[in-house]
Design an enzyme around this catalytic site. Sequence first.
Site, PDB file in Angstrom:
ATOM      1  CD  GLU A   1      15.394  11.985  27.383  1.00 21.52           C
ATOM      2  OE1 GLU A   1      15.332  12.022  26.144  1.00 21.52           O
ATOM      3  OE2 GLU A   1      14.777  11.142  28.076  1.00 21.52           O
TER       4      GLU A   1
ATOM      5  CB  SER B   1       9.986  10.180  26.932  1.00 17.99           C
ATOM      6  OG  SER B   1      11.325  10.537  26.636  1.00 17.99           O
TER       7      SER B   1
END
Length: 497
Positions: free
Chosen positions: A174, A205
């Site tokens: 990511e 996150s």
Amino acid sequence: MSAQREMKEKNPWHTPVTIIITVIGVIAIVALVTVAVLQNRPVPQKYKYGIVLDAGSSHTALYIYAWPAEKDNNTGRVQQTHSCKVKGKGISSYASEPLKAGESLKLCMQEAEQKVPRKRHHQTPLYLGATAGMRLLNMENSKASEKVFQAVGAALQKFPFSYQGARILSGQEEGAFGWVTVNYLDDRLKQGLETIGALDLGGASTQISFVSDNYDGSESPSNSVTFRLYGNDYNLYTHSFLCYGKDQVLRLALAHQTQSGPTTILDPCFHPGYTETKNYSVLYDSPCVSDRKPLEDPVTFIHNGQGNFQQCQEVVKSVFNFTTCKYSQCSFNGVFQPHLQGPFGAFSAYYFVMNFLNLTDTSIPLETVKEKLTSYCATPWKEIVKQHPNVKLSYLAEYCFSGTYIITLLTEGYNFTSKSYSDIKFIKKIKGSDAGWTLGYMLNLTNMIPAEAPDTPPLPHAGYVSIVTVMALLLFILFIVSLRPLWPSCSKQPQIV
């Protein structure tokens, strides 16, 4: 008259061969010019398409990308042409009702059918990438996670696109794909320019990714990703902090304040006059805080706001661990981080929160930003509600906390200083495309960024055609000039005696 006739017969311009050559030359010049004009005439562009679904913790978004179809190996410039925010929460919230996860995607997928030309449907790849919300669900209940993916897959395969599957991205992926996206859109990779660091903040996150000259990956290999793009090597530092997205870190902050199981808390991160009754079981139903739940706690607690930025910062700092570091230097929680380098783009929740607070201008000194947050957090809740009548109350209540968290994360967590804070640019889009990991993810899966810089001919096609045309004209002129010795006999008038 006989003299004129004799002169005419001697004139080479009147011979059949000369006439034929002249006509052919003129036709050739006209043909070359016509070809040059037609070759360089604008033609309707044909495109290929790709679709990526970003299944985040708080919501899902669909992005459609397009690029010129005639480019070799799909190396054409990729641009976002459409986006659609799926109504409802993220797919991880449908763990108990997995079929609804698939149904929630229907409207945006129908939009995609309309936006992508019908003749391109079957050759358009469709990807779904899930991030921290599904990571947490997979940690908590892997079977529920599998059922959600099965339902999502079944729903997506009903559409006429080339479905390529759904999977959970790692935090490292990511962060790395977000870095690729912002640098690709800003044309820094192809031109070999200094790269931009990427700061991504989601609901569950947060990621930081950047290239540092003094980082070779040896001190913390797990934080290192190497790319070779357009003939250049990039050694990228990247780390993802699970549970440190703005929604989950709020749970951590509330868990810190409710460790003893009180019936009432006075929270400095919420506005004065804010009050809400909250359920302990709902607060602690996330893997991020489930192990911190008090052994003996009432069913509910009253959450009251106090509105104090400085005290809120202390609460936020309590969710970081700055005491442990086995490396030469760390960010927080014992995670290695090299010295910050270069400009940074901060996107996703970074942008949306700071844009709401009118704090996206990083030319404003950091101390002024803190003063503005101090004033905002101290504003009574009733006034905040009046100022923003169209904002959902549950979102509106959290901006004081989220703004404080962002500033604390950047300065205390990542070590941005008052000086380097100005190196951050809060961004939503770059050249019409959303900043985020989705474009980088698709570029990687479709191999659309070559490892080596593609070879190019010495001249562009238009330049080549233009030069050929000019050369042909010059040759024709030289041909005319070569007949110059014959010109006097053509121009002198015969004398009749």
